[in-house]
Design a protein around this motif. Structure first.
Motif, PDB file in Angstrom:
ATOM      1  N   PRO A  99       0.736  -1.192  -0.070  1.00 26.36           N
ATOM      2  CA  PRO A  99      -0.137   0.064  -0.063  1.00 26.36           C
ATOM      3  C   PRO A  99       0.883   1.174   0.016  1.00 26.36           C
ATOM      4  CG  PRO A  99      -0.928  -1.550   1.550  1.00 26.36           C
ATOM      5  CD  PRO A  99       0.491  -2.269   1.133  1.00 26.36           C
ATOM      6  N   PHE A 102       1.398   1.309  -4.003  1.00 27.08           N
ATOM      7  CA  PHE A 102       0.405   1.314  -4.632  1.00 27.08           C
ATOM      8  C   PHE A 102      -0.880   2.256  -4.168  1.00 27.08           C
ATOM      9  CE2 PHE A 102       2.496  -2.405  -6.201  1.00 27.08           C
ATOM     10  CZ  PHE A 102       2.017  -2.738  -7.620  1.00 27.08           C
ATOM     11  N   HIS A 103      -0.599   3.367  -4.274  1.00 26.99           N
ATOM     12  CA  HIS A 103      -1.579   4.451  -3.716  1.00 26.99           C
ATOM     13  C   HIS A 103      -2.960   4.386  -4.418  1.00 26.99           C
ATOM     14  CE1 HIS A 103       0.765   7.317  -0.970  1.00 26.99           C
ATOM     15  NE2 HIS A 103       1.292   5.921  -0.750  1.00 26.99           N
ATOM     16  N   ALA A 104      -4.013   3.995  -3.592  1.00 24.56           N
ATOM     17  CA  ALA A 104      -5.548   4.043  -3.980  1.00 24.56           C
ATOM     18  C   ALA A 104      -6.084   5.262  -4.026  1.00 24.56           C
ATOM     19  CB  ALA A 104      -6.341   3.063  -3.413  1.00 24.56           C
ATOM     20  N   ASP A 124      -4.430   7.689   1.645  1.00 19.98           N
ATOM     21  CA  ASP A 124      -3.608   6.478   1.636  1.00 19.98           C
ATOM     22  C   ASP A 124      -2.729   6.569   2.959  1.00 19.98           C
ATOM     23  OD1 ASP A 124      -3.538   5.434  -1.274  1.00 19.98           O
ATOM     24  OD2 ASP A 124      -3.373   7.442  -1.762  1.00 19.98           O
ATOM     25  N   ARG A 351      -4.858   2.122  -8.941  1.00 22.82           N
ATOM     26  CA  ARG A 351      -3.747   2.321  -7.907  1.00 22.82           C
ATOM     27  C   ARG A 351      -2.591   3.177  -8.582  1.00 22.82           C
ATOM     28  NH1 ARG A 351      -7.355  -0.021  -5.441  1.00 22.82           N
ATOM     29  NH2 ARG A 351      -7.122  -1.801  -4.115  1.00 22.82           N
ATOM     30  N   THR A 352      -2.056   4.035  -7.977  1.00 27.11           N
ATOM     31  CA  THR A 352      -0.938   4.945  -8.419  1.00 27.11           C
ATOM     32  C   THR A 352       0.442   4.553  -7.914  1.00 27.11           C
ATOM     33  OG1 THR A 352      -2.544   7.016  -8.904  1.00 27.11           O
ATOM     34  CG2 THR A 352      -0.189   7.451  -8.804  1.00 27.11           C
ATOM     35  N   THR A 369      -0.426   5.408 -13.140  1.00 30.91           N
ATOM     36  CA  THR A 369      -1.565   4.674 -12.416  1.00 30.91           C
ATOM     37  C   THR A 369      -2.123   3.590 -13.174  1.00 30.91           C
ATOM     38  OG1 THR A 369      -2.710   6.711 -11.825  1.00 30.91           O
ATOM     39  CG2 THR A 369      -4.366   4.809 -11.881  1.00 30.91           C
ATOM     40  N   GLY A 371      -4.170  -0.544 -12.997  1.00 32.61           N
ATOM     41  CA  GLY A 371      -5.759  -1.092 -12.370  1.00 32.61           C
ATOM     42  C   GLY A 371      -5.999  -2.032 -13.348  1.00 32.61           C
ATOM     43  N   ARG A 417      -7.606  -2.240   0.349  1.00 35.49           N
ATOM     44  CA  ARG A 417      -8.820  -1.258   0.051  1.00 35.49           C
ATOM     45  C   ARG A 417     -10.137  -1.826  -0.406  1.00 35.49           C
ATOM     46  NH1 ARG A 417      -5.904   3.697   0.006  1.00 35.49           N
ATOM     47  NH2 ARG A 417      -8.116   4.565  -0.322  1.00 35.49           N
TER      48      ARG A 417
END
Length: 470
Positions: A99, A102-104, A124, A351-352, A369, A371, A417
């Motif tokens: 996490p 991979f920032h949602a 995040d 996710r970024t 990004t 996904g 998430r």
């Protein structure tokens, strides 16, 4: 911290100022990294962004046919890359990603002006962990059991008013029903005067067009037309919500109340008693609006598709009528899940990347990004044989059959998430189907196809049905 409601316009305008000008993704990757990305169309970024938001059901399959299992879109503003995948293996890889990498929240940044920075969907790191810890108790099993009878009562009131033999758009009725569930069960509002004030403000929030969403990337547009009206509606909705929060804080029976807002306030007070930071009024507002947008029209659309599909298949309707009579929740939930699979409400999970990372065999730069496409994942013929068919059985274990995994069926996202309201949504859907099907047989009327409305997809013709008393 409680706020005087006179401050709310200022709070709304500050939120829009801080969060506008963003789109899906974080900072653009460094120049010269495009060769590391999967192939994709060369259209202008604004064209690609508009196509993604407006024509998603045609665009995703087209790009998969043209470029394969992985492809890249460039989004406005800034031509930021969005890399889409569709295989369950890469989906699992993304959902299991660190996490911290991979920032949602960054991937959902376009929703910031309405949801707010404190929304679980936009946070995040430690901020997300803290907020999820405070919000989670309101959605655990014992809490869901407490909401069940409240949802059933709202659903019974709605469906008892249906007129036998009359064709109506089930999407409208399901939207009205799920809105009442949000207002009464989540917000805990029961006063009819307050409900009458909240309903139109909530509906205007839900019914914004993709053009308005796209316009949030360009703050100057907020002075004009539909963008300005969106801001003014948010000012009014915020005023009403902050007033409700402030009054609820002073209630002396919070522990006895069954609604989500009251449970959040109890959890917040418990955290403060242990020396931790509780939820401010602004944070509560952001989480409630998130629950509103994530759990209102999404559930309504899934239910309306379920009614249409049952109305098209007499054999499945007959089995569903028996399930409603026999309290066979597993079958009713399978009907709802299959509706969500065949008719995705949300197009993708994103996710970024916060640093250079290998995803799906591609060495991708920070700022990209990534996904899975829900649209493509749910049509994967390996995961879902005869994927075009409506078949609730695929969600029930049987001889030689395994239920879809959480990297194949992904309407609620996945990993740490995964949507915190997933259990609530499924519980609500089962209760509504039971209340409908214990009273009526359903017949679908006319063709149906998806259309895009805000971030969701809904039945274009309203999911028209006709009911007959059993």
């Amino acid at each position: 911290m409680s706020l005087d409601t006179a401050d709310t316009r200022h709070l709304t305008m500050e939120r829009f100022a801080r969060t506008s000008g963003q789109s899906v993704g974080g900072p653009a990757p460094a120049r010269g990294t495009s060769s590391a990305l999967p192939p994709g169309p060369r259209w202008p970024a604004i064209v690609q962004t508009a196509a993604l938001m407006r024509f998603r059901h045609q665009l995703h399959p087209y790009l998969q046919r043209r470029y394969g299992e992985a492809f890249t879109l460039r989004l406005a503003p800034g031509s930021r890359p969005l890399v889409m995948f569709s295989s369950p293996e890469v989906t699992k890889e993304i959902f299991a990603g660190d996490p911290a990498v991979f920032h949602a929240g960054r991937g959902n940044a376009i929703l910031g002006p309405v949801m707010g920075e404190h929304s679980l969907l936009l946070q995040d790191g430690e901020e997300h962990h803290r907020a999820r810890k405070l919000v989670m108790p309101a959605f655990l099993g014992h809490a869901l059991r407490g909401y069940r009878s409240m949802v059933a009562a709202v659903a019974a009131d709605e469906v008892e008013g249906w007129r036998e033999g009359e064709t109506f758009t089930s999407l409208d009725r399901m939207n009205a029903l799920t809105l009442e569930v949000i207002l009464r069960v989540v917000f805990g509002v029961t006063d009819e005067q307050r409900l009458a004030a909240l309903r139109p403000a909530v509906n205007r929030t839900v019914e914004i067009s993709p053009a308005v969403l796209l316009g949030w990337a360009y703050p100057l547009l907020q002075r004009f037309g539909p963008w300005r009206r969106t801001v003014e509606n948010q000012v009014e909705l915020d005023r009403l919500m902050y007033a409700e929060i402030r009054e609820r804080r002073s209630a002396d029976d919070l522990a006895e109340r069954g609604d989500v807002l009251s449970k959040l306030l109890v959890a917040s007070a418990a955290a403060e008693a242990q020396g931790e930071k509780g939820l401010s009024d602004v944070e509560l507002r952001d989480q409630l609006v998130t629950l509103l947008l994530a759990g209102h029209e999404t559930t309504a659309s899934a239910l309306s598709w379920a009614l249409v599909e049952l109305g098209r298949h007499p054999d499945l309707l007959a089995r569903s009528l028996r399930a409603a009579d026999d309290a066979d929740d597993a079958w009713l939930e399978a009907v709802l899940k299959e509706s969500m699979r065949l008719h995705p409400i949300i197009p993708m999970v994103v996710r970024t990347l916060m640093r250079d990372t290998t995803v799906g065999g591609y060495d991708l730069p920070a700022g990209t990004t990534v996904g899975p496409s829900i649209i493509l994942s749910h049509q994967n013929s390996t995961s879902f044989p005869d994927a075009e068919a409506f078949s609730p059985e695929r969600f029930l274990p049987g001889e030689g059959r395994e239920v879809p995994s959480l990297s194949q069926w992904i309407p609620f996202g996945g990993g740490v998430r995964r949507c915190i309201g997933a259990g609530f949504s499924l519980m609500e859907g089962v209760e509504v189907l039971r209340e409908v099907l214990t009273r009526y047989e359903v017949e679908a009327m006319g063709p149906e196809e998806p259309k895009v409305r805000n971030i969701t997809s809904v039945p274009r013709f309203g999911a028209r049905v006709r009911v007959r008393r059993r």
